[in-house]
Design a protein around this motif. Structure first.
Motif, PDB file in Angstrom:
ATOM      1  N   GLU A  20      -4.204  10.850   9.733  1.00  0.00           N
ATOM      2  CA  GLU A  20      -3.279   9.730   9.919  1.00  0.00           C
ATOM      3  C   GLU A  20      -3.957   8.582  10.662  1.00  0.00           C
ATOM      4  O   GLU A  20      -3.763   7.416  10.331  1.00  0.00           O
TER       5      GLU A  20
ATOM      6  N   VAL B 148      -6.085   6.555   8.343  1.00  0.00           N
ATOM      7  CA  VAL B 148      -5.296   5.625   7.520  1.00  0.00           C
ATOM      8  C   VAL B 148      -4.985   4.372   8.336  1.00  0.00           C
ATOM      9  O   VAL B 148      -5.139   3.244   7.849  1.00  0.00           O
TER      10      VAL B 148
ATOM     11  N   SER C  73       0.499   7.239  -6.360  1.00  0.00           N
ATOM     12  CA  SER C  73      -0.651   8.141  -6.497  1.00  0.00           C
ATOM     13  C   SER C  73      -0.403   9.491  -5.816  1.00  0.00           C
ATOM     14  O   SER C  73      -1.285  10.341  -5.804  1.00  0.00           O
ATOM     15  N   ARG C  74       0.775   9.655  -5.226  1.00  0.00           N
ATOM     16  CA  ARG C  74       1.183  10.905  -4.581  1.00  0.00           C
ATOM     17  C   ARG C  74       0.255  11.331  -3.431  1.00  0.00           C
ATOM     18  O   ARG C  74      -0.025  12.509  -3.252  1.00  0.00           O
ATOM     19  N   ASP C  75      -0.203  10.353  -2.687  1.00  0.00           N
ATOM     20  CA  ASP C  75      -1.045  10.601  -1.513  1.00  0.00           C
ATOM     21  C   ASP C  75      -0.108  10.825  -0.317  1.00  0.00           C
ATOM     22  O   ASP C  75       0.315   9.883   0.348  1.00  0.00           O
ATOM     23  N   GLN C  76       0.199  12.090  -0.055  1.00  0.00           N
ATOM     24  CA  GLN C  76       1.222  12.427   0.938  1.00  0.00           C
ATOM     25  C   GLN C  76       0.883  11.972   2.358  1.00  0.00           C
ATOM     26  O   GLN C  76       1.756  11.495   3.081  1.00  0.00           O
ATOM     27  N   VAL C  77      -0.370  12.127   2.762  1.00  0.00           N
ATOM     28  CA  VAL C  77      -0.752  11.729   4.122  1.00  0.00           C
ATOM     29  C   VAL C  77      -0.609  10.221   4.287  1.00  0.00           C
ATOM     30  O   VAL C  77      -0.053   9.741   5.279  1.00  0.00           O
ATOM     31  N   ARG C  78      -1.089   9.486   3.311  1.00  0.00           N
ATOM     32  CA  ARG C  78      -1.005   8.026   3.376  1.00  0.00           C
ATOM     33  C   ARG C  78       0.456   7.556   3.355  1.00  0.00           C
ATOM     34  O   ARG C  78       0.849   6.670   4.108  1.00  0.00           O
TER      35      ARG C  78
ATOM     36  N   ASP D 257       0.826  -1.215   0.000  1.00  0.00           N
ATOM     37  CA  ASP D 257       0.000   0.000   0.000  1.00  0.00           C
ATOM     38  C   ASP D 257       0.860   1.265   0.000  1.00  0.00           C
ATOM     39  O   ASP D 257       0.462   2.288  -0.559  1.00  0.00           O
TER      40      ASP D 257
ATOM     41  N   THR E 260       1.817   1.863  -3.576  1.00  0.00           N
ATOM     42  CA  THR E 260       0.651   2.390  -4.292  1.00  0.00           C
ATOM     43  C   THR E 260       0.417   3.856  -3.942  1.00  0.00           C
ATOM     44  O   THR E 260       0.148   4.682  -4.822  1.00  0.00           O
ATOM     45  N   ALA E 261       0.525   4.194  -2.666  1.00  0.00           N
ATOM     46  CA  ALA E 261       0.318   5.576  -2.223  1.00  0.00           C
ATOM     47  C   ALA E 261       1.385   6.501  -2.800  1.00  0.00           C
ATOM     48  O   ALA E 261       1.093   7.654  -3.155  1.00  0.00           O
TER      49      ALA E 261
END
Length: 152
Positions: free
Chosen positions: A85, A88, A18-23, A11, A14-15
């Motif tokens: 956070e 998540v 997708s540039r999902d900074q928090v994840r 994950d 994957t994050a």
């Protein structure tokens, strides 16, 4: 390697894509906490899925407490970050018990132990904790045990 730890790593990749900074930040922190737990003590060891869940639960609790502290200090933007956070981390934790489920478990343990009154809280908590491990916050469990013992 535990399945949950492998899922966290997958994950994270994957994050990152997708540039999902928090994840990304949260999963890196979680994996770091898991690695620290694995190397703590005298020898390196692999954590089981249950142990990984325990580490993630501890990290989730830290996020919740930090959010409450930031709210109290009027730092809403930091509190929101902590809640994001925590959300998540919640994806990787077991489903939490409902209030009714928790009440029935506590009630069953109280009748099994024959506890009466708030002075018997310790033995009841000791018997309840293994049954709800990872599925109910200790504060919720304690409040329910206290409520039921006070009513008896």
């Amino acid at each position: 390697m535990s399945d949950l730890k492998e899922r966290l790593r997958s994950d994270l990749t994957t994050a990152m894509k997708s540039r999902d900074q928090v994840r990304v930040a949260t999963l890196r922190m979680a994996l770091s906490a898991i690695s620290a737990e694995e190397t703590a003590g005298e020898s390196h060891r692999e954590l089981s899925d249950d142990e990984v869940v325990t580490v993630l639960g501890r990290e989730s609790k830290k996020r919740r407490e930090s959010a409450e502290a930031f709210d109290g200090a009027g730092r809403t933007e930091l509190a929101e970050r902590e809640r994001a956070e925590q959300a998540v981390l919640t994806d990787y934790l077991p489903t939490q018990l409902s209030d009714e489920e928790l009440a029935s478990i506590v009630s069953a343990v109280i009748s099994e132990t024959g506890a009466a009154g708030p002075k018997q809280m310790g033995p009841v908590m000791k018997a309840v904790q293994p049954q709800v491990a990872g599925r109910a916050d200790g504060r919720r469990v304690s409040a329910e045990v206290k409520r039921q013992l006070s009513a008896s």
